[in-house]
Design a protein around this motif. Structure first.
Motif, short mmCIF file in Angstrom:
data_model
loop_
_atom_site.label_atom_id
_atom_site.label_comp_id
_atom_site.label_asym_id
_atom_site.label_seq_id
_atom_site.Cartn_x
_atom_site.Cartn_y
_atom_site.Cartn_z
N TYR A 87 0.82 -1.22 0.00
CA TYR A 87 0.00 0.00 0.00
C TYR A 87 0.85 1.26 0.00
O TYR A 87 0.41 2.33 -0.43
N MET A 88 2.08 1.16 0.49
CA MET A 88 2.95 2.33 0.52
C MET A 88 3.37 2.77 -0.88
O MET A 88 3.84 3.90 -1.08
N PHE A 89 3.18 1.89 -1.86
CA PHE A 89 3.56 2.19 -3.23
C PHE A 89 2.33 2.24 -4.15
O PHE A 89 2.47 2.19 -5.38
N ASP A 90 1.14 2.34 -3.53
CA ASP A 90 -0.12 2.34 -4.27
C ASP A 90 -0.53 3.79 -4.57
O ASP A 90 -0.92 4.53 -3.67
N ASP A 91 -0.46 4.18 -5.83
CA ASP A 91 -0.78 5.56 -6.21
C ASP A 91 -2.25 5.89 -6.02
O ASP A 91 -2.63 7.07 -6.11
N ALA A 92 -3.09 4.88 -5.78
CA ALA A 92 -4.51 5.15 -5.52
C ALA A 92 -4.72 5.77 -4.14
O ALA A 92 -5.78 6.35 -3.88
N LEU A 93 -3.73 5.65 -3.27
CA LEU A 93 -3.82 6.23 -1.93
C LEU A 93 -3.09 7.57 -1.90
O LEU A 93 -2.08 7.75 -2.59
N PRO A 94 -3.59 8.53 -1.12
CA PRO A 94 -2.96 9.86 -1.09
C PRO A 94 -1.50 9.80 -0.69
O PRO A 94 -1.13 9.09 0.26
N LEU A 95 -0.67 10.54 -1.41
CA LEU A 95 0.78 10.51 -1.16
C LEU A 95 1.11 10.98 0.24
O LEU A 95 1.97 10.39 0.93
#
Length: 221
Positions: free
Chosen positions: A93-101
């Motif tokens: 999840y830390m590399f998931d661009d769907a989540l806010p940076l």
């Protein structure tokens, strides 16, 4: 055995840590929702804040018992994932661009919080009562996670929704485990947590670090 020192942590550390928590809590509530605070690591983050300001090392010690081993795996997986060699996938999840940076940036506390907890118990002592605080707390958190948090995967329209909190449905977030009945697995995890993680960590910390002196348990204030 390493001996504890009895000076106070620097004021800048208390203020910086408090500012970080004051930013993280509303951001997490907005992006992930309240059930995210059932995670062991989020609870340990708040316990460390209590220790920093109250001077009672019981709280930081409990957080150390609870998360040092799991977060060591998180740290290793994060480094491996950054190099393209994930170990468990738990930090995907830390590399998931769907989540806010910015939210992912805040989640880097998973990496440095274990180091801070080690600093606190190493510098100011490990409270032997910590296991008796964290064990029932973790058990309650797992029961609440099983009762109120959905199994994986997270819905496509809400990828940040907490699922499988504290791994009560399996060891991955792609799908629940399917090798035994869900409740049987949950009971197994309830038993395995203290046996495999909590008690070994407690014994290691007790061996490495001296206890806070009784008269110094509130030494930060």
């Amino acid at each position: 055995m390493l001996h504890a020192h009895h000076e106070t942590p620097p004021l800048w550390l208390k203020l910086a840590y408090s500012l970080f928590v004051a930013i993280l809590v509303p951001v997490y509530l907005a992006d992930y929702g309240p059930t995210n605070f059932l995670y062991f690591c989020d609870v340990a983050l708040l316990l460390a804040l209590v220790s920093l300001w109250s001077g009672n090392m019981l709280w930081a010690s409990a957080g150390a018992v609870g998360i040092l081993l799991p977060q060591a795996v998180w740290m290793a997986d994060f480094i491996g994932s950054a190099l393209g060699l994930p170990l468990t996938g738990m930090t995907a999840y830390m590399f998931d661009d769907a989540l806010p940076l910015f939210t992912r940036f805040l989640s880097l506390f998973h990496f440095w919080l274990p180091l801070l907890l080690l600093y606190l118990v190493g510098r100011f002592g490990y409270d032997r009562r910590a296991i008796w605080l964290w064990w029932p707390t973790a058990t309650l958190l797992m029961i609440l996670s099983y009762m109120f948090v959905p199994p994986p995967p997270a819905p496509a329209n809400n990828p940040g929704l907490p699922v499988n909190v504290n791994y009560v449905y399996g060891l991955g977030d792609a799908a629940p485990q399917d090798w035994m009945a869900p409740f049987s697995y949950f009971l197994l995890v309830l038993v395995a947590l203290p046996v495999v993680i909590l008690w070994p960590t407690h014994f290691l910390l007790r061996w490495l670090f001296a206890p806070p002196q009784v008269k110094q348990r509130r030494m930060f204030s």
